[in-house]
Design an enzyme around this catalytic site. Structure first.
Site, PDB file in Angstrom:
ATOM      1  N   SER A   1     220.156  30.623 130.825  1.00 42.25           N
ATOM      2  CA  SER A   1     220.724  31.335 129.677  1.00 42.25           C
ATOM      3  C   SER A   1     220.792  30.374 128.496  1.00 42.25           C
ATOM      4  O   SER A   1     220.427  29.208 128.613  1.00 42.25           O
ATOM      5  CB  SER A   1     222.125  31.836 130.023  1.00 42.25           C
ATOM      6  OG  SER A   1     222.998  30.726 130.098  1.00 42.25           O
ATOM      7  N   LYS A   2     221.284  30.892 127.386  1.00 42.51           N
ATOM      8  CA  LYS A   2     221.438  30.087 126.160  1.00 42.51           C
ATOM      9  C   LYS A   2     222.242  28.820 126.433  1.00 42.51           C
ATOM     10  O   LYS A   2     221.991  27.773 125.866  1.00 42.51           O
ATOM     11  CB  LYS A   2     222.201  30.907 125.120  1.00 42.51           C
ATOM     12  CG  LYS A   2     221.318  31.813 124.314  1.00 42.51           C
ATOM     13  CD  LYS A   2     221.970  32.035 122.936  1.00 42.51           C
ATOM     14  CE  LYS A   2     220.965  32.502 121.923  1.00 42.51           C
ATOM     15  NZ  LYS A   2     220.434  33.767 122.075  1.00 42.51           N
ATOM     16  N   ARG A   3     223.219  28.971 127.321  1.00 42.01           N
ATOM     17  CA  ARG A   3     224.081  27.847 127.677  1.00 42.01           C
ATOM     18  C   ARG A   3     223.281  26.632 128.136  1.00 42.01           C
ATOM     19  O   ARG A   3     223.681  25.495 127.978  1.00 42.01           O
ATOM     20  CB  ARG A   3     224.988  28.327 128.817  1.00 42.01           C
ATOM     21  CG  ARG A   3     226.205  27.534 129.130  1.00 42.01           C
ATOM     22  CD  ARG A   3     227.147  28.393 129.971  1.00 42.01           C
ATOM     23  NE  ARG A   3     226.460  29.061 131.077  1.00 42.01           N
ATOM     24  CZ  ARG A   3     226.211  28.506 132.249  1.00 42.01           C
ATOM     25  NH1 ARG A   3     226.564  27.270 132.477  1.00 42.01           N
ATOM     26  NH2 ARG A   3     225.606  29.192 133.203  1.00 42.01           N
ATOM     27  N   HIS A   4     222.117  26.873 128.743  1.00 41.57           N
ATOM     28  CA  HIS A   4     221.290  25.754 129.209  1.00 41.57           C
ATOM     29  C   HIS A   4     220.344  25.263 128.120  1.00 41.57           C
ATOM     30  O   HIS A   4     219.446  24.483 128.377  1.00 41.57           O
ATOM     31  CB  HIS A   4     220.456  26.182 130.417  1.00 41.57           C
ATOM     32  CG  HIS A   4     221.279  26.660 131.562  1.00 41.57           C
ATOM     33  ND1 HIS A   4     221.350  27.991 131.918  1.00 41.57           N
ATOM     34  CD2 HIS A   4     222.086  26.007 132.423  1.00 41.57           C
ATOM     35  CE1 HIS A   4     222.159  28.118 132.955  1.00 41.57           C
ATOM     36  NE2 HIS A   4     222.622  26.940 133.273  1.00 41.57           N
ATOM     37  N   GLY A   5     220.535  25.789 126.912  1.00 40.11           N
ATOM     38  CA  GLY A   5     219.670  25.353 125.829  1.00 40.11           C
ATOM     39  C   GLY A   5     218.384  26.156 125.741  1.00 40.11           C
ATOM     40  O   GLY A   5     217.455  25.781 125.014  1.00 40.11           O
TER      41      GLY A   5
END
Ligand code: GLU
Length: 479
Positions: free
Chosen positions: A248-252
């Site tokens: 997800s976005k959280r992982h960049g």
């Protein structure tokens, strides 16, 4: 005769296209190139509620940016178009009529309230939801909006296929729900349109993400109901974040076009994507592939079955490798849209000289403003407080440097000799003196080589900045 290879990339335009999504496009592209086949782009836009109109453009732009243009369904057109499913409704209608006539599809009028109740009951019993076939058991013709459901047969009891990536996979037919093939708005569902199209477009190999494995038994049952041959299925491994959770976005992870806009180079992204689930085999230490090398090396046998892990640091590393390998003229072209606003009036040659100094350190082109702003405008802040040298000593170094450099010719050798001589005279380590001068002229503690930077900045700017810095330090010392 062996069937020619035809593969497809079949995205749903429901939002922006992410790296995991375009990885499927790349693997299809590589497989089509490797086997002398053709790649079809098919827009699966039958879910009108989730349809995002700009997404179609974004998909096409993303493919074009990465050089993964399809042979059919893109701007090139092709023999089985149109390629947006919403434009192919008559085909699905005819295909559905055939299955209705053969007894495979039946109408269902059950309300969404009733279906919700059935779902809740299944949940309470910890069983998978299966439509209870009320409308099959109580045939009626109520007219009005209704769906068409696929009557899952008792035989074969097991649906199995030899997945080109995952190996033999099987599902029990009795666990399959009588899934909806045509919705009440007349649009086909993903499962139905996907099979009708893969057949109509003569797709030989279906390379798609692993998340579609649970849909595949439904697809196979549809192929069997029609008496059509099934394509080869190859389900590409999941892409996970570094903590092994869903990417997800959280992982960049960002959309493909965001990578373009941040100045990632297409070739670096291609190399990165190729590594998300494919490798050249044990013993191969090759990290950088041209497109041709990748095409030659690619095979479905070497697509791994276990999840791939998304590592943004690797992408930055690959991008840096590509940036460093670019000839300066090409790098200058690539950087055209990334300069800080203060560089607007700068001459092309000056910008190239700046690029030559930062090329080594650039990971992606959007870093350009931060790394180069001081080449075009005097630094606003001077972080002397980040150095070990105290302000009074720093002021002395700057005063001495100013005097020394005013008398020096601006050549690398003379600048270096002057400052080294000064350090000796002042009995300080050259590094300490250089550090103070670096902050004064760049506003940064880390910058390209000091003398190279001075040469690009030019005599006037260097002397002016040294004076400004000295005066500022004098102020600090007073207060
Ligand atoms: N339309 C599906 C998606 O959104 C593609 C499924 C397939 O490739 O069969 O990714």
């Amino acid at each position: 005769m062996k069937q020619p290879v035809r593969v497809r990339f079949a995205p749903s335009p429901t939002g922006s296209l992410h790296l995991g999504g375009i990885r499927s496009a790349l693997f299809n592209w590589l497989y089509s190139r490797k086997s002398g086949g053709r790649l079809v782009l098919r827009i699966e836009d039958t879910d009108r509620e989730r349809y995002v109109p700009e997404a179609v453009n974004q998909i096409q732009e993303s493919l074009a940016w990465l050089g993964l243009e399809p042979d059919e369904g893109g701007k090139a057109g092709g023999q089985f178009g149109p390629y947006a499913q919403s434009e192919r409704l008559p085909l699905y209608k005819t295909a559905a009529e055939k299955l209705v006539a053969d007894g495979w599809l039946y109408p269902c009028w059950c309300s969404s309230e009733r279906l919700t109740q059935l779902r809740q009951a299944a949940q309470a019993n910890h069983t998978a939801f299966k439509y209870d076939r009320y409308c099959l058991k109580h045939p009626q013709d109520k007219g009005g909006p209704h769906v068409l459901r696929f009557k899952v047969p008792d035989e074969p009891a097991t649906v199995r296929w030899d997945d080109a990536v995952k190996g033999m996979l099987e599902f029990q037919t009795k666990e399959q729900d009588d899934f909806v093939a045509v919705k009440s708005d007349g649009y086909p569902t993903y499962n139905f349109a996907n099979v009708v199209d893969d057949h109509a477009m003569q797709i030989s190999h279906v390379l798609r993400a692993e998340e579609f494995i649970p849909s595949t038994p439904k697809h196979i049952l549809l192929y069997q109901a029609y008496g059509w041959e099934t394509p080869v299925f190859a389900h590409l491994p999941q892409v996970l974040g570094s903590d092994k959770s869903k990417l997800s976005k959280r992982h960049g992870a960002k959309s493909v076009l965001e990578y373009r806009d941040e100045g990632y180079l297409p070739e670096a992204v291609i190399n990165f994507l190729a590594g998300l689930g494919w490798n050249a085999g044990e013993g191969s230490t090759k990290e950088i592939y041209t497109r041709e090398e990748l095409t030659n090396a690619f095979s479905l046998e070497r697509v791994q079955s276990s999840p791939a892990v998304f590592d943004p640091e690797r992408l930055n590393w690959l991008n840096g490798v590509y940036i460093r390998s670019l000839p300066l003229d090409r790098l200058a072209e690539a950087c055209a849209g990334f300069w800080p606003a203060v560089a607007a009036k700068a001459k092309a040659d000056h910008k190239k000289a700046v690029l030559a100094l930062v090329q080594e350190r650039l990971k992606y082109l959007a870093e350009l403003p931060e790394l180069t702003r001081f080449f075009f405008t005097d630094p606003a802040s001077l972080p002397f407080d980040q150095l070990k040298t105290d302000p009074a000593a720093a002021k002395t170094y700057l005063q001495a440097s100013l005097e020394g450099l005013e008398a020096a010719n601006f050549t690398h050798a003379e600048l270096e000799a002057t400052l080294r001589g000064l350090a000796e005279r002042l009995e300080v380590k050259p590094g300490a003196l250089f550090g103070v001068v670096r902050v004064a002229i760049t506003g940064q503690t880390a910058a390209p080589g000091l003398f190279e930077t001075m040469l690009v900045l030019g005599r006037e700017a260097v002397l002016r900045r040294l004076k400004t810095a000295r005066d500022r330090l004098a102020e600090t010392a007073k207060s």
